[in-house]
Design a protein around this motif. Structure first.
Motif, PDB file in Angstrom:
ATOM      1  N   SER A   1      30.772  38.953  42.859  1.00 52.05           N
ATOM      2  CA  SER A   1      31.682  39.778  42.073  1.00 52.05           C
ATOM      3  C   SER A   1      30.890  40.881  41.393  1.00 52.05           C
ATOM      4  CB  SER A   1      32.390  38.932  41.003  1.00 52.05           C
ATOM      5  OG  SER A   1      33.253  39.727  40.234  1.00 52.05           O
TER       6      SER A   1
ATOM      7  N   SER B   1      42.147  41.045  41.685  1.00 55.48           N
ATOM      8  CA  SER B   1      41.314  42.253  41.638  1.00 55.48           C
ATOM      9  C   SER B   1      42.115  43.475  41.210  1.00 55.48           C
ATOM     10  CB  SER B   1      40.676  42.506  43.009  1.00 55.48           C
ATOM     11  OG  SER B   1      41.654  42.882  43.963  1.00 55.48           O
ATOM     12  N   GLU B   2      43.437  43.407  41.401  1.00 52.79           N
ATOM     13  CA  GLU B   2      44.294  44.557  41.090  1.00 52.79           C
ATOM     14  C   GLU B   2      44.992  44.422  39.738  1.00 52.79           C
ATOM     15  OE1 GLU B   2      46.936  44.644  44.393  1.00 52.79           O
ATOM     16  OE2 GLU B   2      45.434  45.432  45.797  1.00 52.79           O
ATOM     17  N   HIS B   3      44.964  43.229  39.146  1.00 47.02           N
ATOM     18  CA  HIS B   3      45.653  42.993  37.875  1.00 47.02           C
ATOM     19  C   HIS B   3      44.688  42.360  36.882  1.00 47.02           C
ATOM     20  CE1 HIS B   3      48.860  43.135  40.898  1.00 47.02           C
ATOM     21  NE2 HIS B   3      49.669  43.510  39.914  1.00 47.02           N
ATOM     22  N   SER B   4      44.784  42.743  35.656  1.00 49.29           N
ATOM     23  CA  SER B   4      43.964  42.148  34.606  1.00 49.29           C
ATOM     24  C   SER B   4      44.827  41.920  33.376  1.00 49.29           C
ATOM     25  CB  SER B   4      42.778  43.065  34.261  1.00 49.29           C
ATOM     26  OG  SER B   4      43.230  44.310  33.802  1.00 49.29           O
TER      27      SER B   4
ATOM     28  N   VAL C   1      39.656  39.374  33.349  1.00 48.54           N
ATOM     29  CA  VAL C   1      40.160  38.936  34.652  1.00 48.54           C
ATOM     30  C   VAL C   1      40.664  37.504  34.521  1.00 48.54           C
ATOM     31  CG1 VAL C   1      39.571  38.518  37.061  1.00 48.54           C
ATOM     32  CG2 VAL C   1      38.554  40.442  35.840  1.00 48.54           C
TER      33      VAL C   1
ATOM     34  N   ASN D   1      43.087  36.465  45.576  1.00 48.81           N
ATOM     35  CA  ASN D   1      41.918  37.281  45.233  1.00 48.81           C
ATOM     36  C   ASN D   1      42.284  38.760  45.123  1.00 48.81           C
ATOM     37  OD1 ASN D   1      40.127  35.162  45.034  1.00 48.81           O
ATOM     38  ND2 ASN D   1      39.403  35.323  47.137  1.00 48.81           N
ATOM     39  N   ARG D   2      43.125  39.204  46.041  1.00 43.23           N
ATOM     40  CA  ARG D   2      43.550  40.608  45.993  1.00 43.23           C
ATOM     41  C   ARG D   2      44.379  40.881  44.742  1.00 43.23           C
ATOM     42  NH1 ARG D   2      44.991  40.889  50.713  1.00 43.23           N
ATOM     43  NH2 ARG D   2      47.206  40.360  50.569  1.00 43.23           N
ATOM     44  N   PHE D   3      45.285  39.966  44.414  1.00 44.78           N
ATOM     45  CA  PHE D   3      46.115  40.141  43.221  1.00 44.78           C
ATOM     46  C   PHE D   3      45.241  40.205  41.970  1.00 44.78           C
ATOM     47  CE2 PHE D   3      48.469  38.666  39.577  1.00 44.78           C
ATOM     48  CZ  PHE D   3      49.700  39.292  39.692  1.00 44.78           C
TER      49      PHE D   3
ATOM     50  N   GLU E   1      45.272  36.503  49.322  1.00 45.76           N
ATOM     51  CA  GLU E   1      46.320  37.144  48.523  1.00 45.76           C
ATOM     52  C   GLU E   1      46.057  36.982  47.027  1.00 45.76           C
ATOM     53  OE1 GLU E   1      49.997  35.511  49.896  1.00 45.76           O
ATOM     54  OE2 GLU E   1      50.019  36.722  51.739  1.00 45.76           O
TER      55      GLU E   1
END
Length: 371
Positions: free
Chosen positions: A18, A345-348, A270, A341-343, A339
């Motif tokens: 990361s 990475s795009e939301h915090s 995160v 991991n992608r979510f 899915e």
């Protein structure tokens, strides 16, 4: 081998995969494939009521408790491992001893630590306070080794009766067998006058350097470490969630593994994500994700119904035909991991409502393959 132990693996920065700081925790429970476990969610409370443990031990209440998700043996109040809404994870790597009337047990301590602590260092304070007040005095009546993690630190805590020692992990990775104490002569905190009290208890003869594991466990702390079955952390930024899944599965099935947990504890806003199999034999099980939200729900299929002896998920899984469904379930898990991991990475920040039934949906999707 301990009744409620587990082979435990932890990877710290800079080895974790990361660009943010994160700690990755993984654990396989021990025990037979017939041993039934539950995964349960317990919401936060503000009632301040005392806790009455099954042993008859009365634990003083606190003003509020945190929401927790627990990986627990069926029929117990406490847990082998679990996490809370503050991205704190606590697990047993080793335990011995029978539950004593009016005293706290190792699994009770895991749950109480999670419900009452907001960080790894605070959990050490919580746990040792409970040990000194509610553990049996006899050094062999309760033996336990805990791993305590948050996004910033990993601690080891060893307990023998009311004696204890704690050590913050400085290494970049940790691999523990479920065989004994994990702290030797080096520790950061301990019972006041630990060495002299161990000598008074007949556990140490006073010769040489005092070692918690040697004196109170009969073997060196090095005996409770193990090799990495695969993906030994080394290269900076190379170890991720997928590697932890593969590591736990590479342990093998002899002896069989109990239910497994993996937690990715991330800093800097995160969301932490926790993955549970809720079934034994990790090499033929599926990890399902859980993220704490205000309206979190998990499937009732991971809890033993009243009057029953096992969860529906455990019963269906025990009759699985892995040769027919294994590749499909592995693909489902891989898709889910990508899915999530992608979510993340795009939301915090705060978890959103669409994550409320994340684990519930995954459990119910898995069950369809077993019917």
């Amino acid at each position: 081998m301990s009744a409620y132990g587990g082979e435990t693996f932890v990877v710290l920065p800079p080895c974790t995969e990361s660009n943010r700081k994160q700690i990755i925790f993984g654990r396989n429970g021990t025990g037979s494939a017939e041993q039934v476990s539950e995964v349960i969610y317990v919401p936060a409370t503000t009632d301040g009521e005392a806790v009455s443990l099954p042993s008859g031990c009365e634990i003083e209440g606190v003003a509020s408790s945190y929401a927790v998700i627990l990986n627990k043996p069926a029929g117990t109040w406490g847990a082998e491992s679990g996490s809370n809404e503050k991205a704190l994870t606590i697990a047993l790597s080793y335990s011995e001893g029978s539950v004593m009337d009016g005293k706290v047990s190792a699994v009770d301590l895991v749950r109480l630590g999670l419900e009452r602590s907001d960080s790894a260092s605070a959990a050490i304070d919580t746990l040792v306070g409970l040990v000194e007040k509610h553990a049996p005095e006899e050094k062999n009546a309760l033996k336990a080794a805990f791993v305590v993690c948050d996004p910033a630190a990993v601690w080891l805590l060893n307990v023998a009766g009311q004696l204890w020692a704690a050590k913050q992990v400085q290494e970049s990775s940790l691999a523990l067998a479920a065989t004994g104490f994990t702290i030797g002569s080096a520790f950061d905190r301990s019972t006041e006058g630990l060495a002299s009290k161990a000598q008074e208890a007949g556990a140490w003869d006073g010769a040489g350097e005092f070692s918690f594991s040697d004196a109170l466990g009969g073997s060196p702390a090095s005996a409770a470490t193990r090799s990495w079955p695969m993906h030994e952390p080394g290269a900076e930024g190379a170890f991720g969630l997928k590697q932890m899944f593969e590591c736990l599965r590479a342990v093998g099935s002899d002896p069989p593994t109990g239910p497994s947990q993996v937690s990715v504890l991330s800093a800097e806003g995160v969301l932490a994500c926790h993955w549970f199999t809720a079934t034994p034999q990790v090499e033929e099980s599926v990890f399902k994700p859980f993220i704490f939200t205000a309206g979190a729900k998990i499937s009732p299929l991971t809890r033993v119904p009243e009057g029953e002896s096992q969860t529906l998920l455990h019963r269906l899984h025990s009759n699985r035909k892995w040769g027919l469904v294994g590749s499909l379930l592995s693909s489902l898990e891989a898709t889910c991991m990508d899915e999530v991991n992608r979510f993340l990475s795009e939301h915090s920040g705060e978890a959103c409502q669409e994550l409320d039934e994340l684990m519930k949906d995954c459990v119910e999707a898995e069950v369809k393959f077993y019917r």
